[in-house]
Write a protein that holds these residues in place. Structure first.
Motif, PDB file in Angstrom:
ATOM      1  N   GLY A 161      27.308 -32.465  36.999  1.00  0.00           N
ATOM      2  CA  GLY A 161      27.233 -33.751  37.208  1.00  0.00           C
ATOM      3  C   GLY A 161      26.272 -34.511  36.807  1.00  0.00           C
ATOM      4  N   TYR A 162      26.330 -35.883  37.564  1.00  0.00           N
ATOM      5  CA  TYR A 162      25.331 -36.755  37.113  1.00  0.00           C
ATOM      6  C   TYR A 162      23.845 -36.272  37.446  1.00  0.00           C
ATOM      7  CZ  TYR A 162      29.168 -39.948  35.640  1.00  0.00           C
ATOM      8  OH  TYR A 162      30.147 -40.462  35.095  1.00  0.00           O
ATOM      9  N   VAL A 163      23.228 -36.151  36.357  1.00  0.00           N
ATOM     10  CA  VAL A 163      21.608 -35.874  36.598  1.00  0.00           C
ATOM     11  C   VAL A 163      20.677 -36.990  35.878  1.00  0.00           C
ATOM     12  CG1 VAL A 163      22.099 -33.496  36.953  1.00  0.00           C
ATOM     13  CG2 VAL A 163      21.329 -34.476  34.817  1.00  0.00           C
ATOM     14  N   GLY A 164      19.426 -36.867  36.117  1.00  0.00           N
ATOM     15  CA  GLY A 164      18.612 -38.043  35.812  1.00  0.00           C
ATOM     16  C   GLY A 164      17.931 -37.425  34.366  1.00  0.00           C
ATOM     17  N   PHE A 165      17.530 -38.198  33.437  1.00  0.00           N
ATOM     18  CA  PHE A 165      16.782 -38.062  32.350  1.00  0.00           C
ATOM     19  C   PHE A 165      15.335 -38.597  32.391  1.00  0.00           C
ATOM     20  CE2 PHE A 165      19.401 -41.420  30.255  1.00  0.00           C
ATOM     21  CZ  PHE A 165      18.365 -42.333  29.846  1.00  0.00           C
ATOM     22  N   HIS A 166      14.514 -37.911  31.920  1.00  0.00           N
ATOM     23  CA  HIS A 166      13.061 -38.396  31.929  1.00  0.00           C
ATOM     24  C   HIS A 166      12.776 -39.221  30.777  1.00  0.00           C
ATOM     25  CE1 HIS A 166      12.523 -35.797  35.284  1.00  0.00           C
ATOM     26  NE2 HIS A 166      12.435 -34.654  34.720  1.00  0.00           N
ATOM     27  N   VAL A 167      11.955 -40.222  30.679  1.00  0.00           N
ATOM     28  CA  VAL A 167      11.295 -40.704  29.514  1.00  0.00           C
ATOM     29  C   VAL A 167       9.799 -40.170  29.827  1.00  0.00           C
ATOM     30  CG1 VAL A 167      10.189 -42.878  28.603  1.00  0.00           C
ATOM     31  CG2 VAL A 167      12.422 -43.181  29.547  1.00  0.00           C
ATOM     32  N   MET A 168       9.425 -39.565  28.671  1.00  0.00           N
ATOM     33  CA  MET A 168       7.982 -38.656  28.692  1.00  0.00           C
ATOM     34  C   MET A 168       7.031 -39.288  27.795  1.00  0.00           C
ATOM     35  SD  MET A 168       9.128 -34.687  29.467  1.00  0.00           S
ATOM     36  CE  MET A 168       7.677 -34.284  30.025  1.00  0.00           C
ATOM     37  N   THR A 221       9.032 -41.916  33.713  1.00  0.00           N
ATOM     38  CA  THR A 221      10.001 -42.453  34.769  1.00  0.00           C
ATOM     39  C   THR A 221      11.413 -41.324  34.464  1.00  0.00           C
ATOM     40  OG1 THR A 221      11.263 -44.327  35.560  1.00  0.00           O
ATOM     41  CG2 THR A 221      11.051 -44.152  33.405  1.00  0.00           C
ATOM     42  N   THR A 222      12.189 -41.320  35.578  1.00  0.00           N
ATOM     43  CA  THR A 222      13.509 -40.900  35.493  1.00  0.00           C
ATOM     44  C   THR A 222      14.518 -41.889  35.566  1.00  0.00           C
ATOM     45  OG1 THR A 222      12.344 -38.983  36.582  1.00  0.00           O
ATOM     46  CG2 THR A 222      14.958 -38.789  36.346  1.00  0.00           C
ATOM     47  N   ILE A 223      15.555 -42.050  34.736  1.00  0.00           N
ATOM     48  CA  ILE A 223      16.825 -42.841  34.716  1.00  0.00           C
ATOM     49  C   ILE A 223      17.815 -41.919  35.442  1.00  0.00           C
ATOM     50  CG2 ILE A 223      18.411 -44.072  33.352  1.00  0.00           C
ATOM     51  CD1 ILE A 223      15.400 -45.039  32.822  1.00  0.00           C
ATOM     52  N   PRO A 224      17.954 -42.661  36.922  1.00  0.00           N
ATOM     53  CA  PRO A 224      18.801 -42.014  37.712  1.00  0.00           C
ATOM     54  C   PRO A 224      20.293 -41.891  37.191  1.00  0.00           C
ATOM     55  CG  PRO A 224      18.385 -44.171  38.451  1.00  0.00           C
ATOM     56  CD  PRO A 224      17.639 -43.948  37.214  1.00  0.00           C
ATOM     57  N   GLU A 225      20.856 -40.861  37.310  1.00  0.00           N
ATOM     58  CA  GLU A 225      22.347 -40.535  36.862  1.00  0.00           C
ATOM     59  C   GLU A 225      22.502 -40.824  35.334  1.00  0.00           C
ATOM     60  OE1 GLU A 225      24.972 -42.657  39.307  1.00  0.00           O
ATOM     61  OE2 GLU A 225      24.650 -41.468  41.090  1.00  0.00           O
ATOM     62  N   GLY A 226      21.354 -40.759  34.669  1.00  0.00           N
ATOM     63  CA  GLY A 226      21.415 -41.077  33.108  1.00  0.00           C
ATOM     64  C   GLY A 226      22.254 -40.146  32.324  1.00  0.00           C
ATOM     65  N   PHE A 227      22.538 -39.042  32.851  1.00  0.00           N
ATOM     66  CA  PHE A 227      23.043 -38.131  31.971  1.00  0.00           C
ATOM     67  C   PHE A 227      24.131 -37.206  32.762  1.00  0.00           C
ATOM     68  CE2 PHE A 227      23.505 -33.786  29.908  1.00  0.00           C
ATOM     69  CZ  PHE A 227      23.514 -34.153  28.533  1.00  0.00           C
ATOM     70  N   ARG A 228      25.349 -37.099  32.214  1.00  0.00           N
ATOM     71  CA  ARG A 228      26.464 -36.392  32.676  1.00  0.00           C
ATOM     72  C   ARG A 228      26.440 -35.095  32.160  1.00  0.00           C
ATOM     73  NH1 ARG A 228      32.422 -38.708  33.615  1.00  0.00           N
ATOM     74  NH2 ARG A 228      33.249 -36.846  35.144  1.00  0.00           N
ATOM     75  N   HIS A 229      25.897 -33.957  33.108  1.00  0.00           N
ATOM     76  CA  HIS A 229      25.881 -32.539  32.592  1.00  0.00           C
ATOM     77  C   HIS A 229      27.284 -31.885  32.831  1.00  0.00           C
ATOM     78  CE1 HIS A 229      24.684 -28.406  33.144  1.00  0.00           C
ATOM     79  NE2 HIS A 229      23.683 -28.745  32.636  1.00  0.00           N
ATOM     80  N   PRO A 230      27.871 -30.874  32.230  1.00  0.00           N
ATOM     81  CA  PRO A 230      29.066 -30.271  32.264  1.00  0.00           C
ATOM     82  C   PRO A 230      29.380 -29.724  33.561  1.00  0.00           C
ATOM     83  CG  PRO A 230      27.703 -29.394  30.393  1.00  0.00           C
ATOM     84  CD  PRO A 230      26.980 -30.494  30.885  1.00  0.00           C
ATOM     85  N   THR A 231      28.291 -29.213  33.834  1.00  0.00           N
ATOM     86  CA  THR A 231      28.422 -28.571  35.125  1.00  0.00           C
ATOM     87  C   THR A 231      27.853 -29.179  36.538  1.00  0.00           C
ATOM     88  OG1 THR A 231      26.896 -26.847  34.607  1.00  0.00           O
ATOM     89  CG2 THR A 231      29.144 -26.248  34.003  1.00  0.00           C
ATOM     90  N   ASN A 251      12.582 -40.138  24.513  1.00  0.00           N
ATOM     91  CA  ASN A 251      13.478 -41.109  25.350  1.00  0.00           C
ATOM     92  C   ASN A 251      14.246 -40.519  26.438  1.00  0.00           C
ATOM     93  OD1 ASN A 251      12.492 -43.588  23.795  1.00  0.00           O
ATOM     94  ND2 ASN A 251      13.457 -42.289  22.052  1.00  0.00           N
ATOM     95  N   SER A 252      14.754 -39.197  26.134  1.00  0.00           N
ATOM     96  CA  SER A 252      15.670 -38.579  27.165  1.00  0.00           C
ATOM     97  C   SER A 252      15.760 -37.223  27.463  1.00  0.00           C
ATOM     98  CB  SER A 252      17.178 -39.052  26.675  1.00  0.00           C
ATOM     99  OG  SER A 252      17.785 -38.743  25.607  1.00  0.00           O
TER     100      SER A 252
END
Lengths: 162, 162
Positions: free
Chosen positions: B151-158, B139-149, B117-118
Motif C-alpha cells: 500500500g502507500y509507503v513513504g519515500f526518502h529524500v537522501m 526527510t520522508t514524503i508520507p504516502e509518497g509511493f504506492r507499493h503493489p503489496t 529524490n525518491s
C-alpha cells in the motif's frame, strides 16, 4: 482576477516576466540564459501536466503556474507545481490565488499531496506564502543553490498532504 | 568487476533486468508498463548526464547506474543518480561498487552534493547501502509511493555532501 488554462497564444505574454525572473537567477533553478523556445518547453505543459494563467479584467496576464505529477508510476499521486508572477503585478495576491488554484486542482484530480522540490530559502516571500497555504518545510538541502549575490544557500523541499 | 561507460550496444543487456525491476513496481517510480524505447530514453543519458555498466570478467552486465545534475541553473551543482542491479547477480557488491563510482564521479566533476529524490522506504537494502556510503535521510514524503503489496509507503529524500 481570473485563472484559466494557458494556451499557446499566451506564451508571448508569459515569456517577458518568465525571462526576467529566470535571468535574475535568484529564485528558479532554470538556466539563466534560457531562450524563449526552451522556456516554453519547460513551462507550457501537456497532460497530465497543466499550465494556467492569472489574468485581470482587461485580459492582461499577471502570472502563471504549471502543475504536474512530481514522479511517475507508483509515485504519480504526488503533484508538484511552479509559479511565476509578473513583478509589475506583485503584491496583488496573484501568487496566493494561483497557489489556491493548484491546491483545488490537485484535490480534484485525486492527488494525495503536493511536493515542491526546490524552494530557495532566500525566497522568503514564497516560503511564507506556501507555509500560509499549509505547506511544511520537510528538509533543506544545504548549499543546494548558488545565489548570484548571496553565494551558496539552501533550498527547501516543501510538502502538503491533501 | 569493471565499471565502464554504457554505450547504445549495452541497452539490450540492461533492458531485461531494468524491465524486471520496473515492472515489479516496488522500488522505482517509473511506469511499470514501460516499453524498451521509453526505458532507454529514461536510462541512457546524454551529457551532462552519464550512464555506466558494471561488468564481470566475461563482460556480462551485472548492473547499471545513471547520474546527472539533479536540477538546472543555480542548482546544477547537486547531482542525482539511479541504480539497478540484475537480481540474478545480487549480493555481490555491485550496488556498492556503482555507488562508490558515482561518488567518485561527482567529486571529480565538482558537484557539491548528491541528492536521491525518491528512495522507497520499504527498499531497506538500498536505504542501508546509501547510509553506509554517507547519505542521510533528509526527510520522508508520507504516502509518497504506492507499493503493489504494502500500500502507500513513504519515500526518502537522501543527500550526501561532497
Amino acid at each position: 482576477m481570473l485563472i484559466r488554462e494557458a494556451t499557446a497564444a499566451d506564451w508571448p505574454a508569459i515569456w517577458p516576466f518568465f525571462h526576467t525572473i529566470v535571468a535574475a537567477g535568484e529564485t528558479y533553478a532554470y538556466p539563466p540564459d534560457i531562450d524563449a523556445a526552451a522556456g516554453r518547453e519547460l513551462w507550457m505543459l501537456e497532460p497530465p501536466g497543466r499550465t494556467v494563467v492569472a489574468v485581470d479584467e482587461d485580459g492582461t496576464v499577471l502570472g502563471s503556474a504549471k502543475m504536474n505529477p512530481n514522479h511517475m508510476g507508483g509515485a504519480s499521486h504526488i503533484a508538484s507545481a511552479s509559479f511565476m508572477v509578473d513583478p509589475r503585478h506583485g503584491r496583488r495576491g496573484v501568487g496566493r490565488a494561483l497557489g489556491e488554484h493548484v491546491l483545488a486542482w490537485a484535490r480534484a484530480e485525486g492527488y494525495r499531496g503536493i511536493q515542491f522540490n526546490s524552494v530557495i530559502e532566500t525566497n522568503t516571500a514564497a516560503v511564507a506564502l506556501w507555509q500560509s497555504l499549509g505547506f511544511a518545510i520537510m528538509t533543506t538541502i544545504p548549499e543546494g543553490f548558488r545565489h548570484p549575490t548571496k553565494g551558496y544557500v539552501g533550498f527547501h523541499v516543501m510538502h502538503r498532504k491533501l
